[in-house]
Design an enzyme around this catalytic site. Structure first.
Site, short mmCIF file in Angstrom:
data_model
loop_
_atom_site.label_atom_id
_atom_site.label_comp_id
_atom_site.label_asym_id
_atom_site.label_seq_id
_atom_site.Cartn_x
_atom_site.Cartn_y
_atom_site.Cartn_z
N CYS A 55 0.80 -0.96 -0.02
CA CYS A 55 -0.25 0.05 -0.09
C CYS A 55 0.73 1.25 0.06
O CYS A 55 0.37 2.24 -0.19
CB CYS A 55 -1.02 0.05 1.16
SG CYS A 55 -1.91 -1.59 1.49
N HIS A 111 -3.20 6.93 2.76
CA HIS A 111 -3.60 5.83 2.35
C HIS A 111 -4.98 5.33 3.01
O HIS A 111 -5.21 5.62 4.46
CB HIS A 111 -2.65 4.59 2.83
CG HIS A 111 -3.15 3.58 2.44
ND1 HIS A 111 -3.81 2.86 1.20
CD2 HIS A 111 -3.21 2.31 3.35
CE1 HIS A 111 -4.18 1.74 1.11
NE2 HIS A 111 -3.71 1.13 2.53
N ASN A 134 -10.21 -0.12 0.73
CA ASN A 134 -8.66 -0.09 0.50
C ASN A 134 -8.28 -0.71 -0.70
O ASN A 134 -8.29 -1.94 -1.08
CB ASN A 134 -7.93 -1.07 1.75
CG ASN A 134 -6.62 -0.86 1.63
OD1 ASN A 134 -6.03 -0.80 0.84
ND2 ASN A 134 -6.10 -1.57 2.96
#
Ligand code: UT7
Length: 356
Positions: A111, A247, A277
């Site tokens: 990520c 994020h 996500n």
């Protein structure tokens, strides 16, 4: 030494939606649990490959920058879900958009990958070896989801975001970045069986595995610390920050990070309710939407912060330039999808089964 400026931005979200209500039929969960524990309401499920999502996002970013694909020297795709191990997704994107002059490579820092990629592009631009780079975050995470595991399968979604980064004599741009990793925590967020470990086998299955609470604690710490360090490196104070683009993993992680930094909620970009996500894609998608929504003003100080599998973390302090609107628009879009998000997950259900 030239600075590196983001001159174009774009995103690509596949159209098929998977809502929390759809998930209730797939795994032992509820809209109420997902909403209160993560802030996510729905996510997108891709009917095309990672490089297709990346190519559409890239075309939008190129149009916004007023650049042609052939003007790009470096094409970097941050992803942990490339179409294939070889060639890199970046090579497939290069072919799809016609960036014939570009060097092309993938970068996997999970990520945190987009911010790692931004740092690589920035340093190559400052060193003078590259004038223009396309940095893309793109993921097709649903490929690795197992709906018998409710702790992971409700969190992730697919998508892509891209930026064009260019050498510029203007002041500002990427002021500082901070990258880090703790490989001793590799096992708390991983996709075993997705690479060459072990023996070649027909029965190989690979799915996301995660110790959620352990990742949660470390995420808050890592994103907060990295953001503070990057501000110090850039020589700017927290009070000067106009927008945090974190994020998009979990609303509670983002809120805890903002509290730790003493940042007001109005200065935090959020879109995870819509997309979940999306790993390396989440920050460039959130940046594109922040610009669309007028949340980035000329000269704004923007802080990006991420964490992910590795465990990796990254932060960047960025002084926005004068232009906050795209130079042009692109009509690029994905091939139409004939199936719902739920229908696109049938192969996952056939492989692992359902959790209800
Ligand atoms: O980009 C990095 C990717 N990873 C992350 O961002 C993950 C970071 N961690 C998190 O976001 C949170 O830890 C989660 C959202 C994954 C979980 O939230 P939590 O508040 O840490 O819950 P928990 O794991 O402590 O689980 C609480 C309960 C457990 O039940 P018991 O043992 O209390 O009976 C879980 O089994 O919630 C249960 N649970 C669920 N219930 C309904 C776990 N997942 C679900 C679910 N639906 N989807």
């Amino acid at each position: 030494m030239p600075a590196s400026l983001i001159t174009g931005w774009g995103k690509c979200l596949p159209p098929a939606v998977l809502s929390n209500a759809d998930l209730e039929g797939l795994t032992d969960t509820s809209d109420e649990w997902i909403t209160t524990r993560s802030g996510i309401k729905e996510r997108r499920i891709s009917h095309v490959e990672t490089s297709d999502l990346a190519a559409v996002a890239a075309r939008h970013a190129l149009a916004a920058a007023g650049r042609g694909a052939e003007e790009i020297d470096l094409l970097l795709v941050a992803t942990c879900t490339p179409d294939r191990l070889v060639p890199a997704a970046a090579a497939l994107v290069q072919q799809k958009i016609g960036a014939a002059r570009a060097a092309a490579m993938d970068l996997n820092a999970a990520c945190s990958g987009f911010l790692y990629g931004l740092a690589v592009a920035d340093q190559m631009i400052r060193a003078g070896s590259v004038r223009r780079a396309l940095v893309i975050g793109a993921e097709k995470l649903h490929f690795f989801l197992d709906f018998t595991d409710r702790a992971t399968s409700v969190l992730f979604g697919d998508g892509a975001g891209a930026v064009v980064v260019e050498a510029s004599e203007e002041a500002g741009g990427l002021l500082a970045f901070e990258l880090g990793a703790d490989g001793t925590a590799a096992e708390i967020l991983c996709i075993p069986g997705s690479g060459t470990e072990g023996e070649p086998s027909r029965e190989r299955r690979s799915r996301v595995q995660m110790e959620g609470p352990a990742v949660f604690r470390r995420a808050v710490e890592a994103m907060g610390d990295a953001s503070l360090r990057v501000l110090e490196k850039a020589g700017v104070s927290l009070e000067e920050v106009d927008l945090l683009i974190p994020h998009q993993a979990n609303l509670r992680i983002i809120e805890a990070t903002a509290r730790r930094l003493g940042l007001d909620g109005s200065k935090v970009m959020l879109n995870l309710a819509d997309y979940g996500n999306t790993s390396a894609a989440s920050i460039p998608i959130a940046l594109a939407e922040a610009l669309e929504q007028g949340k980035v003003r000329p000269g704004a100080l923007v802080v990006f912060a991420a964490f992910g599998g590795g465990l990796t973390w990254a932060a960047a302090a960025y002084r926005w330039g004068a232009r906050v609107t795209p130079l042009a628009a692109s009509a690029a879009s994905l091939a139409p999808v004939g199936r719902s998000g739920r229908e696109l997950l049938e192969p996952n259900v056939l492989l692992y089964g359902k959790g209800v």
